[in-house]
Design a protein around this motif. Sequence first.
Motif, mmCIF file in Angstrom:
data_model
loop_
_atom_site.group_PDB
_atom_site.id
_atom_site.type_symbol
_atom_site.label_atom_id
_atom_site.label_comp_id
_atom_site.label_asym_id
_atom_site.label_seq_id
_atom_site.Cartn_x
_atom_site.Cartn_y
_atom_site.Cartn_z
ATOM 1 N N ASN A 162 -9.015 -7.054 5.791
ATOM 2 C CA ASN A 162 -7.652 -7.024 6.044
ATOM 3 C C ASN A 162 -7.143 -5.848 4.951
ATOM 4 O O ASN A 162 -7.155 -6.081 4.007
ATOM 5 C CB ASN A 162 -6.920 -8.149 5.698
ATOM 6 C CG ASN A 162 -5.316 -7.882 5.863
ATOM 7 O OD1 ASN A 162 -4.659 -6.837 6.330
ATOM 8 N ND2 ASN A 162 -4.552 -9.036 5.647
ATOM 9 N N LEU A 163 -7.182 -4.565 5.203
ATOM 10 C CA LEU A 163 -7.017 -3.278 4.576
ATOM 11 C C LEU A 163 -5.532 -2.764 4.799
ATOM 12 O O LEU A 163 -5.256 -2.405 6.062
ATOM 13 C CB LEU A 163 -8.256 -2.162 4.732
ATOM 14 C CG LEU A 163 -8.098 -1.168 3.831
ATOM 15 C CD1 LEU A 163 -8.493 -1.408 2.444
ATOM 16 C CD2 LEU A 163 -9.377 -0.019 4.354
ATOM 17 N N LEU A 164 -4.972 -2.684 3.652
ATOM 18 C CA LEU A 164 -3.953 -1.887 3.763
ATOM 19 C C LEU A 164 -3.681 -0.728 2.925
ATOM 20 O O LEU A 164 -4.041 -0.735 1.606
ATOM 21 C CB LEU A 164 -2.714 -2.945 3.255
ATOM 22 C CG LEU A 164 -1.174 -2.263 3.162
ATOM 23 C CD1 LEU A 164 -0.525 -2.237 4.607
ATOM 24 C CD2 LEU A 164 -0.299 -3.446 2.617
ATOM 25 N N ILE A 165 -3.114 0.507 3.460
ATOM 26 C CA ILE A 165 -3.031 1.442 2.533
ATOM 27 C C ILE A 165 -1.440 1.901 2.442
ATOM 28 O O ILE A 165 -0.907 2.127 3.539
ATOM 29 C CB ILE A 165 -3.784 2.989 3.069
ATOM 30 C CG1 ILE A 165 -5.095 2.640 3.552
ATOM 31 C CG2 ILE A 165 -3.641 4.152 2.177
ATOM 32 C CD1 ILE A 165 -6.105 2.270 2.523
ATOM 33 N N ARG A 166 -0.863 1.758 1.408
ATOM 34 C CA ARG A 166 0.628 2.232 1.276
ATOM 35 C C ARG A 166 0.928 3.017 0.114
ATOM 36 O O ARG A 166 0.076 3.256 -0.799
ATOM 37 C CB ARG A 166 1.156 0.705 1.143
ATOM 38 C CG ARG A 166 0.841 -0.087 0.043
ATOM 39 C CD ARG A 166 1.603 -1.327 -0.363
ATOM 40 N NE ARG A 166 1.037 -1.926 -1.659
ATOM 41 C CZ ARG A 166 1.337 -1.789 -2.695
ATOM 42 N NH1 ARG A 166 2.165 -0.663 -3.138
ATOM 43 N NH2 ARG A 166 0.924 -2.413 -3.550
ATOM 44 N N PRO A 167 2.136 3.531 -0.153
ATOM 45 C CA PRO A 167 2.425 4.148 -1.078
ATOM 46 C C PRO A 167 2.402 3.685 -2.303
ATOM 47 O O PRO A 167 2.725 2.277 -2.503
ATOM 48 C CB PRO A 167 3.928 4.726 -0.757
ATOM 49 C CG PRO A 167 3.908 4.593 0.981
ATOM 50 C CD PRO A 167 3.148 3.390 1.148
ATOM 51 N N LEU A 168 2.130 4.353 -3.487
ATOM 52 C CA LEU A 168 2.191 3.669 -4.663
ATOM 53 C C LEU A 168 3.634 3.126 -4.874
ATOM 54 O O LEU A 168 4.403 4.324 -4.921
ATOM 55 C CB LEU A 168 1.484 4.570 -5.927
ATOM 56 C CG LEU A 168 1.636 4.184 -7.261
ATOM 57 C CD1 LEU A 168 0.528 3.246 -7.533
ATOM 58 C CD2 LEU A 168 1.496 5.540 -8.187
ATOM 59 N N GLU A 169 3.824 2.033 -5.684
ATOM 60 C CA GLU A 169 5.160 1.561 -6.243
ATOM 61 C C GLU A 169 5.436 1.438 -7.578
ATOM 62 O O GLU A 169 4.068 1.284 -8.044
ATOM 63 C CB GLU A 169 5.651 0.222 -5.402
ATOM 64 C CG GLU A 169 5.584 0.573 -3.753
ATOM 65 C CD GLU A 169 6.804 1.338 -3.325
ATOM 66 O OE1 GLU A 169 7.857 1.522 -4.137
ATOM 67 O OE2 GLU A 169 6.859 1.823 -2.211
ATOM 68 N N ARG A 170 6.181 1.335 -8.216
ATOM 69 C CA ARG A 170 6.455 0.861 -9.873
ATOM 70 C C ARG A 170 5.625 -0.363 -10.196
ATOM 71 O O ARG A 170 5.099 -0.422 -11.048
ATOM 72 C CB ARG A 170 7.952 0.954 -9.978
ATOM 73 C CG ARG A 170 8.125 0.652 -11.518
ATOM 74 C CD ARG A 170 9.703 0.732 -11.873
ATOM 75 N NE ARG A 170 10.539 1.920 -11.322
ATOM 76 C CZ ARG A 170 10.201 3.035 -11.994
ATOM 77 N NH1 ARG A 170 9.515 3.186 -13.053
ATOM 78 N NH2 ARG A 170 10.700 4.063 -11.278
ATOM 79 N N LYS A 171 5.729 -1.343 -8.960
ATOM 80 C CA LYS A 171 5.172 -2.662 -9.160
ATOM 81 C C LYS A 171 3.521 -2.311 -9.571
ATOM 82 O O LYS A 171 2.788 -3.466 -9.967
ATOM 83 C CB LYS A 171 5.280 -3.506 -8.027
ATOM 84 C CG LYS A 171 4.862 -3.312 -6.937
ATOM 85 C CD LYS A 171 5.020 -4.343 -5.672
ATOM 86 C CE LYS A 171 4.487 -3.756 -4.474
ATOM 87 N NZ LYS A 171 4.727 -4.604 -3.507
ATOM 88 N N ASP A 172 2.803 -1.403 -8.924
ATOM 89 C CA ASP A 172 1.512 -1.065 -8.877
ATOM 90 C C ASP A 172 1.090 -0.666 -10.457
ATOM 91 O O ASP A 172 -0.047 -0.392 -10.642
ATOM 92 C CB ASP A 172 1.010 -0.124 -7.874
ATOM 93 C CG ASP A 172 1.455 -0.722 -6.567
ATOM 94 O OD1 ASP A 172 1.202 -1.874 -6.421
ATOM 95 O OD2 ASP A 172 2.174 0.080 -5.856
ATOM 96 N N ALA A 207 -10.136 4.185 3.322
ATOM 97 C CA ALA A 207 -8.994 4.806 2.607
ATOM 98 C C ALA A 207 -8.787 6.277 2.706
ATOM 99 O O ALA A 207 -7.805 6.882 3.047
ATOM 100 C CB ALA A 207 -8.911 4.224 1.246
ATOM 101 N N MET A 208 -9.996 6.761 2.328
ATOM 102 C CA MET A 208 -9.769 8.305 2.553
ATOM 103 C C MET A 208 -9.675 8.861 3.950
ATOM 104 O O MET A 208 -9.076 9.902 4.381
ATOM 105 C CB MET A 208 -11.410 8.997 2.064
ATOM 106 C CG MET A 208 -11.481 8.779 0.454
ATOM 107 S SD MET A 208 -12.930 9.625 -0.031
ATOM 108 C CE MET A 208 -12.489 11.319 0.261
ATOM 109 N N GLU A 209 -10.078 8.172 4.931
ATOM 110 C CA GLU A 209 -9.731 8.368 6.262
ATOM 111 C C GLU A 209 -8.461 8.510 6.494
ATOM 112 O O GLU A 209 -7.904 9.382 7.089
ATOM 113 C CB GLU A 209 -10.843 7.645 7.327
ATOM 114 C CG GLU A 209 -10.462 8.075 8.731
ATOM 115 C CD GLU A 209 -11.787 7.650 9.524
ATOM 116 O OE1 GLU A 209 -11.892 7.754 10.787
ATOM 117 O OE2 GLU A 209 -12.420 6.470 9.051
ATOM 118 N N SER A 210 -7.877 7.484 6.214
ATOM 119 C CA SER A 210 -6.569 7.334 6.194
ATOM 120 C C SER A 210 -5.745 8.392 5.361
ATOM 121 O O SER A 210 -4.507 8.889 6.052
ATOM 122 C CB SER A 210 -5.894 5.825 5.767
ATOM 123 O OG SER A 210 -6.236 5.039 6.560
ATOM 124 N N ALA A 211 -6.024 8.727 4.341
ATOM 125 C CA ALA A 211 -5.512 9.747 3.336
ATOM 126 C C ALA A 211 -5.639 11.123 4.400
ATOM 127 O O ALA A 211 -4.701 12.088 4.236
ATOM 128 C CB ALA A 211 -5.909 9.801 2.043
#
Length: 180
Positions: free
Chosen positions: A10-20, A107-111
Amino acid sequence: MVELRRGGVNLLIRPLERKDLKDVHGVRNEQDTMAYWFEEPYESYDELEELYNEHIHDTHERRFVIEEAGEFAGVVELVDIDYIPRTCEIQVIVLSKFRGRKLAQKAMESALEHAFYILNMHKVFLYVDTVNKSAIHVYKKLGFQLEGTMKEQFYARGSYRDCYFMGILKHDFMRDRQHK
């Protein structure tokens, strides 16, 4: 936000948020990890937070968090986005406990999909230490081509390091996706 479910992962690629930022701060202060990015493993949390605030609306970078099963696993970034020649650099870091699961590749493929299909980049490039064989293998699997060797380009781990400059063109990326 891209969610991938393959082979029970279960892989999720999402924008970086302040919480990270706390997780990113930990990664950016690991000497072995930052040596792969040819950067000094020293950054205060305040400095990171200031950089985040300064770059939150910067159109020349996109930073994504890699999560596996809801846990922070690393980051993948598109940086130095140049809208004239339509090029950018890609960088990825996967925490050591998540390595060997093909997270960096996915992750790189998604990016890359984001770079080519959303940002309409023509070319995405990267720098990699010539001794980092596992990363080079992943990059070649994704379709990156070796374009040159840069002699003693970076200083890491107490010595100057040679690195490869590798790139992938949009039409090659799209062609490779059609054959899969």
